[in-house]
Write a protein that holds these residues in place. Structure first.
Motif, PDB file in Angstrom:
ATOM      1  N   VAL A  63      41.282  65.441  46.262  1.00 39.57           N
ATOM      2  CA  VAL A  63      40.482  65.709  45.061  1.00 39.57           C
ATOM      3  C   VAL A  63      40.971  67.041  44.482  1.00 39.57           C
ATOM      4  CG1 VAL A  63      38.152  66.289  44.228  1.00 39.57           C
ATOM      5  CG2 VAL A  63      38.445  64.499  45.953  1.00 39.57           C
ATOM      6  N   ARG A  64      41.159  67.073  43.176  1.00 40.15           N
ATOM      7  CA  ARG A  64      41.579  68.315  42.513  1.00 40.15           C
ATOM      8  C   ARG A  64      40.589  69.430  42.849  1.00 40.15           C
ATOM      9  NH1 ARG A  64      40.582  70.382  37.391  1.00 40.15           N
ATOM     10  NH2 ARG A  64      39.249  68.618  36.844  1.00 40.15           N
ATOM     11  N   THR A  65      41.085  70.599  43.213  1.00 39.37           N
ATOM     12  CA  THR A  65      40.183  71.658  43.668  1.00 39.37           C
ATOM     13  C   THR A  65      40.415  72.947  42.882  1.00 39.37           C
ATOM     14  OG1 THR A  65      40.144  70.613  45.838  1.00 39.37           O
ATOM     15  CG2 THR A  65      39.338  72.861  45.731  1.00 39.37           C
ATOM     16  N   VAL A  66      39.308  73.541  42.484  1.00 42.35           N
ATOM     17  CA  VAL A  66      39.305  74.659  41.540  1.00 42.35           C
ATOM     18  C   VAL A  66      38.737  75.903  42.245  1.00 42.35           C
ATOM     19  CG1 VAL A  66      38.126  75.431  39.438  1.00 42.35           C
ATOM     20  CG2 VAL A  66      38.932  73.061  39.604  1.00 42.35           C
ATOM     21  N   PRO A  67      39.486  77.002  42.285  1.00 42.94           N
ATOM     22  CA  PRO A  67      38.950  78.197  42.952  1.00 42.94           C
ATOM     23  C   PRO A  67      38.040  79.025  42.042  1.00 42.94           C
ATOM     24  CG  PRO A  67      41.182  78.617  42.185  1.00 42.94           C
ATOM     25  CD  PRO A  67      40.871  77.201  41.795  1.00 42.94           C
ATOM     26  N   HIS A  68      37.056  79.679  42.645  1.00 44.11           N
ATOM     27  CA  HIS A  68      36.281  80.697  41.932  1.00 44.11           C
ATOM     28  C   HIS A  68      37.028  82.016  42.091  1.00 44.11           C
ATOM     29  CE1 HIS A  68      32.100  78.561  42.318  1.00 44.11           C
ATOM     30  NE2 HIS A  68      33.090  77.676  42.216  1.00 44.11           N
ATOM     31  N   ILE A  69      36.964  82.845  41.070  1.00 45.93           N
ATOM     32  CA  ILE A  69      37.544  84.185  41.167  1.00 45.93           C
ATOM     33  C   ILE A  69      36.535  85.184  40.611  1.00 45.93           C
ATOM     34  CG2 ILE A  69      39.359  85.726  40.315  1.00 45.93           C
ATOM     35  CD1 ILE A  69      41.239  83.329  40.261  1.00 45.93           C
ATOM     36  N   SER A  70      36.121  86.152  41.421  1.00 48.09           N
ATOM     37  CA  SER A  70      35.243  87.198  40.876  1.00 48.09           C
ATOM     38  C   SER A  70      36.043  88.464  40.699  1.00 48.09           C
ATOM     39  CB  SER A  70      34.028  87.491  41.748  1.00 48.09           C
ATOM     40  OG  SER A  70      33.805  86.526  42.699  1.00 48.09           O
ATOM     41  N   CYS A  71      35.696  89.213  39.644  1.00 48.72           N
ATOM     42  CA  CYS A  71      36.558  90.331  39.252  1.00 48.72           C
ATOM     43  C   CYS A  71      36.025  91.694  39.654  1.00 48.72           C
ATOM     44  CB  CYS A  71      36.763  90.299  37.738  1.00 48.72           C
ATOM     45  SG  CYS A  71      35.238  90.466  36.787  1.00 48.72           S
ATOM     46  N   GLY A  99      30.849  88.285  39.852  1.00 48.00           N
ATOM     47  CA  GLY A  99      30.574  88.445  41.279  1.00 48.00           C
ATOM     48  C   GLY A  99      29.442  89.425  41.509  1.00 48.00           C
ATOM     49  N   ASP A 100      28.879  89.376  42.693  1.00 51.63           N
ATOM     50  CA  ASP A 100      27.846  90.335  43.079  1.00 51.63           C
ATOM     51  C   ASP A 100      28.447  91.288  44.089  1.00 51.63           C
ATOM     52  OD1 ASP A 100      25.613  89.636  41.544  1.00 51.63           O
ATOM     53  OD2 ASP A 100      25.381  87.827  42.753  1.00 51.63           O
ATOM     54  N   ASN A 101      27.869  92.484  44.168  1.00 48.83           N
ATOM     55  CA  ASN A 101      28.400  93.460  45.120  1.00 48.83           C
ATOM     56  C   ASN A 101      27.724  93.291  46.466  1.00 48.83           C
ATOM     57  OD1 ASN A 101      29.832  94.590  42.978  1.00 48.83           O
ATOM     58  ND2 ASN A 101      28.042  95.778  42.396  1.00 48.83           N
ATOM     59  N   PRO A 102      28.489  93.364  47.554  1.00 43.74           N
ATOM     60  CA  PRO A 102      27.839  93.328  48.860  1.00 43.74           C
ATOM     61  C   PRO A 102      26.840  94.480  48.909  1.00 43.74           C
ATOM     62  CG  PRO A 102      30.242  93.372  49.066  1.00 43.74           C
ATOM     63  CD  PRO A 102      29.926  93.601  47.627  1.00 43.74           C
ATOM     64  N   ALA A 107      30.563  98.466  42.560  1.00 42.30           N
ATOM     65  CA  ALA A 107      31.709  97.661  42.137  1.00 42.30           C
ATOM     66  C   ALA A 107      32.958  98.532  42.143  1.00 42.30           C
ATOM     67  CB  ALA A 107      31.450  97.101  40.742  1.00 42.30           C
ATOM     68  N   SER A 108      34.050  97.990  42.689  1.00 38.73           N
ATOM     69  CA  SER A 108      35.264  98.799  42.771  1.00 38.73           C
ATOM     70  C   SER A 108      36.361  98.234  41.873  1.00 38.73           C
ATOM     71  CB  SER A 108      35.746  98.817  44.221  1.00 38.73           C
ATOM     72  OG  SER A 108      35.919  97.478  44.659  1.00 38.73           O
ATOM     73  N   GLY A 109      36.088  97.150  41.210  1.00 38.87           N
ATOM     74  CA  GLY A 109      37.132  96.462  40.442  1.00 38.87           C
ATOM     75  C   GLY A 109      37.363  97.088  39.077  1.00 38.87           C
ATOM     76  N   GLU A 110      38.398  96.560  38.420  1.00 35.98           N
ATOM     77  CA  GLU A 110      38.774  97.104  37.132  1.00 35.98           C
ATOM     78  C   GLU A 110      37.888  96.552  36.019  1.00 35.98           C
ATOM     79  OE1 GLU A 110      42.777  97.467  37.670  1.00 35.98           O
ATOM     80  OE2 GLU A 110      43.266  97.736  35.551  1.00 35.98           O
ATOM     81  N   PHE A 111      37.407  95.332  36.226  1.00 36.64           N
ATOM     82  CA  PHE A 111      36.603  94.693  35.183  1.00 36.64           C
ATOM     83  C   PHE A 111      35.134  94.731  35.585  1.00 36.64           C
ATOM     84  CE2 PHE A 111      40.636  92.067  35.069  1.00 36.64           C
ATOM     85  CZ  PHE A 111      41.188  92.796  34.024  1.00 36.64           C
ATOM     86  N   LYS A 112      34.308  95.094  34.633  1.00 35.89           N
ATOM     87  CA  LYS A 112      32.883  95.248  34.950  1.00 35.89           C
ATOM     88  C   LYS A 112      32.128  93.946  34.732  1.00 35.89           C
ATOM     89  CE  LYS A 112      29.585  98.897  34.421  1.00 35.89           C
ATOM     90  NZ  LYS A 112      28.889  99.626  33.405  1.00 35.89           N
ATOM     91  N   TYR A 113      32.570  93.164  33.760  1.00 33.74           N
ATOM     92  CA  TYR A 113      31.858  91.927  33.421  1.00 33.74           C
ATOM     93  C   TYR A 113      32.836  90.760  33.326  1.00 33.74           C
ATOM     94  CZ  TYR A 113      28.092  95.146  32.406  1.00 33.74           C
ATOM     95  OH  TYR A 113      27.130  96.120  32.523  1.00 33.74           O
ATOM     96  N   ALA A 114      32.274  89.568  33.487  1.00 30.21           N
ATOM     97  CA  ALA A 114      33.131  88.377  33.546  1.00 30.21           C
ATOM     98  C   ALA A 114      33.910  88.157  32.249  1.00 30.21           C
ATOM     99  CB  ALA A 114      32.276  87.153  33.870  1.00 30.21           C
ATOM    100  N   ASN A 115      33.337  88.559  31.102  1.00 27.43           N
ATOM    101  CA  ASN A 115      34.051  88.323  29.846  1.00 27.43           C
ATOM    102  C   ASN A 115      35.402  89.036  29.841  1.00 27.43           C
ATOM    103  OD1 ASN A 115      32.282  90.854  29.308  1.00 27.43           O
ATOM    104  ND2 ASN A 115      33.767  90.887  27.639  1.00 27.43           N
ATOM    105  N   GLN A 151      23.441  86.650  24.082  1.00 26.22           N
ATOM    106  CA  GLN A 151      24.529  87.244  23.287  1.00 26.22           C
ATOM    107  C   GLN A 151      25.728  87.575  24.185  1.00 26.22           C
ATOM    108  OE1 GLN A 151      24.791  87.055  20.160  1.00 26.22           O
ATOM    109  NE2 GLN A 151      22.677  86.362  19.890  1.00 26.22           N
ATOM    110  N   ARG A 152      25.441  88.046  25.403  1.00 28.14           N
ATOM    111  CA  ARG A 152      26.532  88.341  26.349  1.00 28.14           C
ATOM    112  C   ARG A 152      27.260  87.049  26.717  1.00 28.14           C
ATOM    113  NH1 ARG A 152      26.923  93.756  25.756  1.00 28.14           N
ATOM    114  NH2 ARG A 152      24.983  94.793  26.272  1.00 28.14           N
TER     115      ARG A 152
END
Ligand code: FAD
Length: 274
Positions: A63-71, A99-102, A107-115, A151-152
């Protein structure tokens, strides 16, 4: 009356859990899902495991499988590296999330929001990667207001999302109301209801509080009484969730996405009811 369906899994660690997961996936493959998806652990901790599970699931169950990626825990470079790795093995669709933070970690990533992740993927890969995003009919728990959240969401969709999968809910009207509000602000991508089966009420109650999904009072009272009776709870859950799915389909939901919790039996019963 039927619509395309898909199932979400979380990566399993260790040979025994993985063997159980392949078995579950093969069982769910018998109802011809459009795709499987594999979650991404909070904080980026399952990056490699999500990759391996994506590849193995599609091979084990065909079955085609799609990964989730949180930023929220990765650098742009790490995200680009991961996307290139997926592309090199023929994966051309993702679920893009903040993504949610443990707990206890910022948050340590470069992107703050999914957009921002959506814009990044779109800029680099154009239409070569199909992008699904998350949506919240009952409003994201950290949203400033329902209007602001909408709106977001509109902005995230305009950044290049092709479809959205919702947080789960048990009140079909919250989905229909959300879809109407989306249409009213010009959001025209498919909004796919996320469906959570009911198998363990204590876990469901805890998780629903965290993610802002409402368990209606009548359902909560029914489930509370069956907390320690697994079989009766599952029977109730199958009936309630099958009815919810029927209402969603007859009200125009384009597809259904099931949170499988890596378990097949209850979902197979729901699918057979549909
Ligand atoms: P966003 O779209 O970024 O929204 C997050 C919050 O920020 C919202 O309140 C929104 O209103 C607000 N917001 C958005 N943009 C802005 C902005 N520019 N400025 C200010 N505020 C803004 N989590 C995981 O860790 N791994 C998974 O695999 C995973 N899979 C999921 C799959 C689905 C279908 C769903 C519905 C959720 C999933 N989650 C997963 C949970 C998700 O990561 C959390 O709900 C997270 O809190 C929000 O992610 P998002 O992509 O919706 O964020």
């Amino acid at each position: 009356m039927t619509v395309p369906i898909s199932f979400e899994f979380f990566p399993a660690r260790g040979p025994e859990s993985q063997e159980r997961l392949w078995k579950t996936a093969r069982a769910l493959a018998t109802v011809n899902p459009e795709f499987f998806s594999v979650t991404f652990g909070a904080g980026g901790g399952t990056r490699d495991l999500t990759f391996d599970t994506t590849i193995n699931l599609s091979e084990e169950a065909d079955v085609r499988t799609v990964p989730h990626i949180s930023c929220n825990a990765l650098t742009a470079e790490e995200i680009a590296e991961m996307l290139n790795k997926y592309k090199s093995v023929g994966v051309s669709e993702i679920v893009a999330l903040r993504g949610d933070n443990p707990s206890g970690l910022g948050a340590s990533g470069e992107f703050k929001y999914a957009n921002e992740l959506v814009t990044f993927v779109k800029d680099r890969y154009g239409d070569d990667i199909k992008i699904n995003v998350a949506a919240y009919p009952e409003v994201h728990p950290q949203a400033v207001s329902s209007r602001d959240d909408l709106q977001r969401f509109r902005h995230k969709v305009a950044s290049g999302a092709d479809a959205a999968i919702t947080q789960y809910f048990y009140n079909a009207d919250s989905y229909f109301y959300f879809v109407d509000r989306c249409a009213a602000v010009g959001i025209d991508i498919p909004i796919i209801p996320g469906i959570m089966p009911i198998t363990n009420y204590t876990n469901l109650e805890r998780f629903s509080k965290i993610c802002g999904a409402e368990i209606p009072r009548w359902l909560a009272r029914e489930c509370e009484g069956l907390r320690d009776d697994k079989e009766a709870l599952e029977d109730l859950g199958v009936e309630v969730v099958s009815k919810l799915c029927r209402r969603l389909i007859s009200g125009g939901a384009p597809k259904l996405h099931f949170y499988s919790m890596n378990q097949a039996p209850v979902l197979l019963r729901i699918c057979s009811n549909l």
